[in-house]
Design an enzyme around this catalytic site. Structure first.
Site, short mmCIF file in Angstrom:
data_model
loop_
_atom_site.label_atom_id
_atom_site.label_comp_id
_atom_site.label_asym_id
_atom_site.label_seq_id
_atom_site.Cartn_x
_atom_site.Cartn_y
_atom_site.Cartn_z
N GLU A 52 0.84 -1.20 0.00
CA GLU A 52 0.00 0.00 0.00
C GLU A 52 0.87 1.25 0.00
OE1 GLU A 52 -0.02 -2.60 1.95
OE2 GLU A 52 -1.94 -2.94 2.95
N CYS A 74 -2.15 -3.49 7.30
CA CYS A 74 -1.69 -3.74 8.67
C CYS A 74 -1.95 -2.54 9.59
CB CYS A 74 -0.20 -4.10 8.67
SG CYS A 74 0.87 -2.74 8.17
C1 AOF Z 1 0.36 -5.03 4.61
N1 AOF Z 1 0.92 -4.84 3.38
O1 AOF Z 1 2.41 -5.37 1.81
C2 AOF Z 1 2.37 -6.69 3.73
C3 AOF Z 1 1.74 -6.91 4.99
O2 AOF Z 1 7.70 -6.91 9.45
P1 AOF Z 1 6.78 -5.97 8.76
O3 AOF Z 1 6.62 -4.66 9.42
O4 AOF Z 1 7.08 -5.86 7.28
O5 AOF Z 1 5.32 -6.64 8.86
C4 AOF Z 1 5.10 -7.92 8.35
C5 AOF Z 1 3.66 -8.33 8.59
O6 AOF Z 1 2.77 -7.39 7.95
C6 AOF Z 1 3.36 -9.67 7.94
O7 AOF Z 1 3.58 -10.75 8.82
C7 AOF Z 1 1.88 -9.54 7.58
O8 AOF Z 1 1.06 -9.76 8.69
C8 AOF Z 1 1.80 -8.06 7.19
N2 AOF Z 1 2.12 -7.94 5.77
N3 AOF Z 1 0.73 -6.08 5.37
O9 AOF Z 1 -0.46 -4.23 5.03
C9 AOF Z 1 1.91 -5.62 2.92
N4 AOF Z 1 3.38 -7.49 3.32
ZN ZN Z 2 1.30 -2.75 6.01
#
Ligand code: AOF
Ligand code: ZN
Length: 359
Positions: A52, A74
């Site tokens: 996003e 997230c």
């Molecule tokens: C999203 N968009 O493109 C992704 C998400 O370690 P971080 O901060 O990168 O967080 C990883 C977690 O975030 C991952 O385990 C999953 O729950 C979420 N991934 N969320 O909004 C994204 N890749």
């Molecule tokens: Zn995110």
């Protein structure tokens, strides 16, 4: 472009993260304004910006747009600030997601967005999105064993090798190139002793995708014996390598130590998979052979099949699956076809266990 087409695009973009983002999910995001794509992005690297954020950064004027994304945005302050916060701040009007995020740390985004007055829709192409991220989804709830996929290349009549045991090459060049891509997305690649000895594969990843971490190569043996001059054993600098010795209840270890190679000794094949999960191996691609595949199936350990069917008939040879118990047609488990396409002259069929798609 419709929201459905945008979601399809999200899945295609997300897939570019294969081999680079695990254990994170693959995520793509598309911003629409009056059904026109104004920007898109995807999660490119583990630890890097989420999809996003990449899409918002690429947009000249995202205010009022619709954000289509294959995973619930997230809410957590992770390696970057929460996506929900960014979406609220720029004032998107609507968020369309395929499925919610089962990771408790990141979940709850849909509620946060709704509370901020943003229209939210969930479930568009849910099954396709779940299939894309099966290994991630599996690892959120199953901490006992890794997600296990079996790749097999067979003749039309179901043989993985001819009657002399030769399997080079049943599948065509394009399939073999695709296998390089496939390997890059798994934490480990495994073969049984017989395949290690008869095919002598290196199990390296030599495709366009350079994996963030080279998958660990695993050789499973029950007898404890393993020819020492195997390519896997003599190329330990190329990739992490482990021998898994299933010693049985007598517990006798037979294996001579090999320099640079860890040996995992367990009583049963199932406990070997428990051990792998403890070692943070969340996904395993099994590449044969037939007996090993049959044992894993018998233990209900296989969650996905990648079946490459070549347009040849061998008549006799090594069957794709060794001896297995029979199942009556009335009691048989149905697998879900999640992909079906040509790989040059071959045909690829991807089958997932239905329970892996229940999210
Ligand atoms: C999203 N968009 O493109 C992704 C998400 O370690 P971080 O901060 O990168 O967080 C990883 C977690 O975030 C991952 O385990 C999953 O729950 C979420 N991934 N969320 O909004 C994204 N890749
Ligand atoms: Zn995110």
């Amino acid at each position: 472009m419709t929201e459905r087409e945008a979601m399809q695009l999200c899945l295609e973009l997300a897939r570019r993260g294969w081999g680079r983002v695990a254990p994170n999910p693959m995520v793509g995001a598309v911003l629409l304004n009056d059904n026109e794509v104004i920007a898109s992005g995807y999660h490119e690297e583990f630890g890097g910006p989420h999809a996003e954020i990449k899409a918002l950064q690429a947009a000249a004027d995202p205010q009022g747009s619709v954000c289509v994304v294959n995973l619930e945005p997230c809410t957590h302050q992770g390696k970057s600030p929460p996506c929900t916060e960014a979406l609220i701040k720029v004032g998107v009007s609507r968020v369309v997601v395929a499925g919610s995020d089962p990771n408790p740390t990141a979940a709850g985004g849909l509620r946060v967005l709704e509370e901020a007055g943003i229209e939210v829709e969930v479930g568009l192409m849910r099954d396709e999105a779940a299939a894309l991220n099966s290994p991630f989804l599996w690892n959120q709830t199953r901490t006992d064993v890794p997600f296990v996929a079996l790749k097999l290349a067979t003749s039309v009549d179901g043989f993985i090798a001819d009657s002399d045991g030769r399997s080079r090459w049943i599948s065509g060049e394009q399939s073999r190139e695709w296998v390089q891509w496939l390997r890059a997305g798994f934490d480990a690649i495994a073969v049984g002793r017989q395949t290690a000895e008869s095919d002598d594969p290196e199990l390296a990843v030599r495709g366009d995708v350079v994996p963030r971490k080279h998958p660990t190569r695993l050789v499973f043996t029950k007898s404890g014996k393993l020819r020492p001059n195997l390519r896997i054993l003599s190329s330990v600098a190329a990739a992490p390598t482990k021998i898994v010795e299933v010693v049985g209840p007598a517990g006798q270890r037979n294996l001579d130590p090999v320099d640079g190679i860890d040996v995992i000794s367990t009583e049963t094949l199932l406990s070997a998979f428990h051990r792998l999960r403890e070692l943070d191996i969340g996904s395993v691609l099994v590449e044969g052979g037939g007996r090993f595949a049959a044992e894993l199936l018998g233990l209900n350990l296989i969650d996905r099949f990648y079946w490459v069917q070549a347009p040849i008939l061998l008549g006799r040879g090594v069957p794709a699956f060794g001896k297995r118990a029979g199942t009556a047609l009335s009691e048989v488990e149905n697998w879900v076809v999640t992909e079906r396409r040509a790989l040059g002259k071959d045909t690829l069929l991807v089958l997932d266990r239905a329970l892996c798609l229940q999210v």
